[in-house]
Design an enzyme around this catalytic site. Structure first.
Site, mmCIF file in Angstrom:
data_model
loop_
_atom_site.group_PDB
_atom_site.id
_atom_site.type_symbol
_atom_site.label_atom_id
_atom_site.label_comp_id
_atom_site.label_asym_id
_atom_site.label_seq_id
_atom_site.Cartn_x
_atom_site.Cartn_y
_atom_site.Cartn_z
ATOM 1 N N ASP A 182 0.866 -1.230 -0.048
ATOM 2 C CA ASP A 182 0.009 0.136 -0.011
ATOM 3 C C ASP A 182 0.967 1.201 -0.053
ATOM 4 O O ASP A 182 1.775 1.387 0.645
ATOM 5 C CB ASP A 182 -0.863 0.013 0.994
ATOM 6 N N HIS A 195 -4.761 14.610 -8.620
ATOM 7 C CA HIS A 195 -5.052 13.322 -8.987
ATOM 8 C C HIS A 195 -4.191 12.904 -10.223
ATOM 9 O O HIS A 195 -3.815 11.801 -10.584
ATOM 10 C CB HIS A 195 -6.636 13.116 -9.329
ATOM 11 N N ASP A 199 -1.936 9.650 -10.359
ATOM 12 C CA ASP A 199 -1.834 8.553 -11.149
ATOM 13 C C ASP A 199 -0.487 8.329 -11.739
ATOM 14 O O ASP A 199 -0.244 7.129 -11.902
ATOM 15 C CB ASP A 199 -2.907 8.854 -12.512
ATOM 16 N N GLU A 226 -4.519 2.612 -4.202
ATOM 17 C CA GLU A 226 -3.410 2.637 -4.066
ATOM 18 C C GLU A 226 -2.534 1.132 -3.627
ATOM 19 O O GLU A 226 -1.567 1.287 -3.323
ATOM 20 C CB GLU A 226 -2.620 3.693 -3.397
#
Length: 312
Positions: A182, A195, A199, A226
């Protein structure tokens, strides 16, 4: 697994054919016809055929219908009932032309019929056509099972492969490890940098994972958001812990700025679980254990690995 890796493999792959017939002469004829272009396997009865399919996963099976013991129809039915072998293309080879028998074969999932005595030109054309169709279907399925953002496998492919690999490890008394990962404080990263940068961060993390996980039977997948997960068959616990640490190090070595993190750059935490699959231990236990270890890695400060061995 990544899209740029799948297409070249589809072009250069040498197909596998399993010939199943209780008459050695018939096997010899088909072997001579295809051995230069395909990797060939042989079986003389239904049980052998199923074992070869489970272990080798051929692209095509040239399957005699009338055999002592298990018939070709029964072999076909069992192969199609098993998710691990259901996509194998089956071509029935028979000395009799009977419309009802062909209907039965197609209903069981066969792709085509070849009639004895073997006509080399017709047989070669039908086998090659089915192999091309199989390649195309496999390629389309592979693309559909990739994560669109990162290019690694998606969760559906992971959940499809995990039971198959558990069965493989169980049959071969091999260990199986899972690494759950994670990206640390990723919401804070998105809030600060947006964002689009988030990405791009996930793409770079996925690339680092693919660099660390490169054996043919290993699988890297995006598990959600994620979160990533790695499936490592034939890998003992110490080996999986080492790989997880390599991943953690590789992500930090990207030096992606993350001022919302205590490390001032993007890091990743990892939870590792390893087991010897057997019928009393469910694969869900492996995932749950890896998830708990990931939680512990986060609790102990992030940017680190925590693991547990469930090996007997």
């Amino acid at each position: 697994m990544h899209l740029t890796e799948i297409i070249p493999q589809a072009n250069r792959m040498k197909g596998k054919i399993l010939v199943v017939d209780d008459q050695p002469l018939n096997i010899k004829i088909l072997h001579q016809l295809f051995h230069e272009d395909y990797e060939m396997f042989m079986a003389t009865n239904g049980e052998q055929a199923i074992n070869v399919c489970q272990n080798e996963l051929p692209d095509l099976v040239l399957l005699d219908i009338e055999m002592p013991g298990m018939t070709g129809y029964e072999v076909c039915q069992r192969l199609k009932a098993d998710p691990a072998t259901a996509n194998i293309c089956i071509i029935f080879v028979t000395a009799h032309f009977d419309e009802q028998e062909e209907v039965k074969g197609f209903q069981l999932g066969a792709a085509d019929f070849i009639h004895k005595p073997i006509n080399p030109i017709i047989t070669n054309a039908r086998v090659n056509n089915q192999f091309i169709l199989k390649q195309q279907a496999d390629l389309l399925q592979s693309i559909a099972l990739l994560d669109g953002l990162t290019g690694v496998a998606n969760r559906h492919l992971f959940e499809q492969r995990l039971p198959e690999i558990c069965k493989y490890c169980c049959r071969n008394s091999a260990p199986l490890s899972v690494v759950m990962l994670d990206v640390d404080s990723f919401k804070l990263f998105n809030d600060r940098y947006g964002h689009q940068e988030g990405d791009q961060c996930l793409r770079l993390v996925a690339k680092a994972l693919r660099t660390a996980i490169h054996r043919p039977n290993d699988l890297v997948a995006r598990y959600g958001g994620e979160e990533f997960i790695c499936l490592l068959p034939d890998t003992q616990h110490l080996g999986a812990m080492h790989i997880a640490q390599l991943i953690v190090n590789a992500v930090q070595a990207l030096h992606i700025e993350h001022l919302g993190s205590s490390f001032q750059e993007v890091t990743i935490s990892a939870g590792v679980a390893s087991m010897q699959p057997h019928r009393h231990l469910k694969w869900q236990t492996l995932i749950e254990s890896a998830d708990k270890q990931l939680y512990l890695a986060k609790e102990h400060g992030r940017n680190q690995v925590s693991g547990v061995s469930l090996l007997r």
